[in-house]
Design an enzyme around this catalytic site. Structure first.
Site, PDB file in Angstrom:
ATOM      1  N   ASP A 175      -6.863  37.702  85.979  1.00 11.19           N
ATOM      2  CA  ASP A 175      -7.141  37.602  84.541  1.00 11.19           C
ATOM      3  C   ASP A 175      -8.634  37.349  84.318  1.00 11.19           C
ATOM      4  OD1 ASP A 175      -7.208  34.973  85.348  1.00 11.19           O
ATOM      5  OD2 ASP A 175      -5.821  34.226  83.817  1.00 11.19           O
ATOM      6  N   LYS A 233       0.808  36.399  90.335  1.00 12.53           N
ATOM      7  CA  LYS A 233       0.163  35.110  90.612  1.00 12.53           C
ATOM      8  C   LYS A 233       0.178  34.289  89.335  1.00 12.53           C
ATOM      9  CE  LYS A 233      -4.509  34.573  91.056  1.00 12.53           C
ATOM     10  NZ  LYS A 233      -4.792  33.629  89.942  1.00 12.53           N
ATOM     11  N   GLU A 257      -0.915  30.131  87.764  1.00 10.01           N
ATOM     12  CA  GLU A 257      -1.711  28.929  88.028  1.00 10.01           C
ATOM     13  C   GLU A 257      -0.890  27.662  87.847  1.00 10.01           C
ATOM     14  OE1 GLU A 257      -5.301  28.977  85.674  1.00 10.01           O
ATOM     15  OE2 GLU A 257      -5.889  30.966  86.417  1.00 10.01           O
ATOM     16  N   GLU A 266      -8.758  27.321  94.780  1.00 15.27           N
ATOM     17  CA  GLU A 266     -10.050  27.630  94.150  1.00 15.27           C
ATOM     18  C   GLU A 266     -10.896  26.376  93.979  1.00 15.27           C
ATOM     19  OE1 GLU A 266      -9.949  30.185  90.726  1.00 15.27           O
ATOM     20  OE2 GLU A 266     -12.062  29.831  90.264  1.00 15.27           O
TER      21      GLU A 266
HETATM   22  O1  KIV Z   1      -8.535  35.889  87.968  1.00 17.13           O
HETATM   23  C1  KIV Z   1      -9.042  35.885  89.090  1.00 17.13           C
HETATM   24  O2  KIV Z   1      -9.889  36.709  89.446  1.00 17.13           O
HETATM   25  C2  KIV Z   1      -8.600  34.849  90.022  1.00 17.13           C
HETATM   26  C3  KIV Z   1      -9.370  34.711  91.289  1.00 17.13           C
HETATM   27  C4  KIV Z   1     -10.624  34.018  91.014  1.00 17.13           C
HETATM   28  C5  KIV Z   1      -8.587  34.041  92.345  1.00 17.13           C
HETATM   29  O3  KIV Z   1      -7.675  34.158  89.747  1.00 17.13           O
END
Ligand code: KIV
Length: 274
Positions: free
Chosen positions: A44, A112, A114, A181
């Site tokens: 994102d 993915k 968070e 991260e």
């Molecule tokens: O959105 C993204 O690019 C990410 C990476 C920084 C892991 O979540």
């Protein structure tokens, strides 16, 4: 070789490091895929590096599906992981429905999201729906307003313990990998050693099982902000700027297009047109 969530876990088992980059469009995804990179994240971060927002919070499901489809069309071997946008997984029903859209409409191989303890039920439900999940803990950009900026996480004992706990909960909930991260390298090493699923670091040091970078950052195409953890592999930004400036000059002084860029027509035909 086709990369899968299972091959990621196998690479961790055999000690082979995993490489990942972000991508948001077809032609970049093709270039990355042809470079043997194991995984492509349609992050994102596209909100910042492609759409020009200040942070990732405005990115929508439609944005993610649109860009994930473009990336998936360019990829043969890399595992395509698509980010679930802010507010798309606040409850279990939304989480499963939106993860499903990224797979069915975006053609991602995994999603993915968070967070740790707070999203463990969503992770389990998505995995139960047969969708592989990559976790993401440490500095989670969707929580920027809570963190008060892009800051290194896990520096106090309490914060470090909570990140370790989050990592274990995500593994227990069925995540196949976890992005770490912006946390101290020694903490990332402890987490990586405690898990059987791979950790993918960004600003988390060499002790992770793999690494990921935003591709515009590592080739200096995004000049608004350069995090300390980014290594510059090329300065594509200045190559692009110089090319655009040369083009501008050549168009304006009539050098471009030259003879070799032009199409021909027979003189007898052209003469009839006058
Ligand atoms: O959105 C993204 O690019 C990410 C990476 C920084 C892991 O979540």
């Amino acid at each position: 070789m086709k990369n899968t969530t299972a091959s990621f876990v196998e690479m961790k088992r055999t000690g082979e490091r995993i490489s990942m980059l972000t991508a948001y469009d077809y032609s970049t995804a093709r270039l990355i895929d042809e470079s043997n990179i194991n995984g492509i994240l349609v992050g994102d971060s596209l909100g910042m590096v492609c759409l020009g927002y200040e942070n990732t919070l405005s990115v929508t499901m439609e944005d993610m599906i649109h860009h994930t489809r473009a990336v998936a069309r360019g990829v043969k071997n890399a595992l395509v992981v698509s980010d679930m946008p802010f507010m798309s997984y606040t409850n279990i029903d939304d989480a499963v429905k939106n993860a499903g859209r990224l797979i069915k409409e975006g053609f991602a191989g995994a999603v993915k999201l968070e967070g740790g303890a707070k999203v463990k039920n969503q992770v389990r439900a998505i995995v139960d729906a047969q969708i592989p999940v990559m976790g993401h803990i440490g500095l989670t950009p969707q929580s920027i307003n809570v963190f008060g900026g892009f800051k290194v996480q896990g520096k106090s004992e309490e914060a470090a313990r909570s990140i370790i706990e989050d990592a274990k909960l995500l593994q227990e909930a069925g995540a196949f990998a976890i992005v770490l991260e912006c946390i101290p390298s020694d903490l990332a090493k402890i987490i990586s050693n405690e898990l059987y699923i791979p950790t993918i670091g960004i600003g988390a040091g060499p002790g992770c099982d793999g690494q990921i970078l935003v591709y515009q950052d590592m080739i200096s195409m995004f000049s608004s902000f350069k995090p300390k953890f980014v290594k510059e592999y090329a300065n594509v930004g200045s190559i692009m700027r110089e090319s655009f400036m040369s083009y501008d000059k050549e168009v304006k002084n009539g050098v471009f297009p030259g003879e070799k860029h032009c199409f021909k027509i027979e003189e007898s035909i052209i003469n009839k047109l006058y």
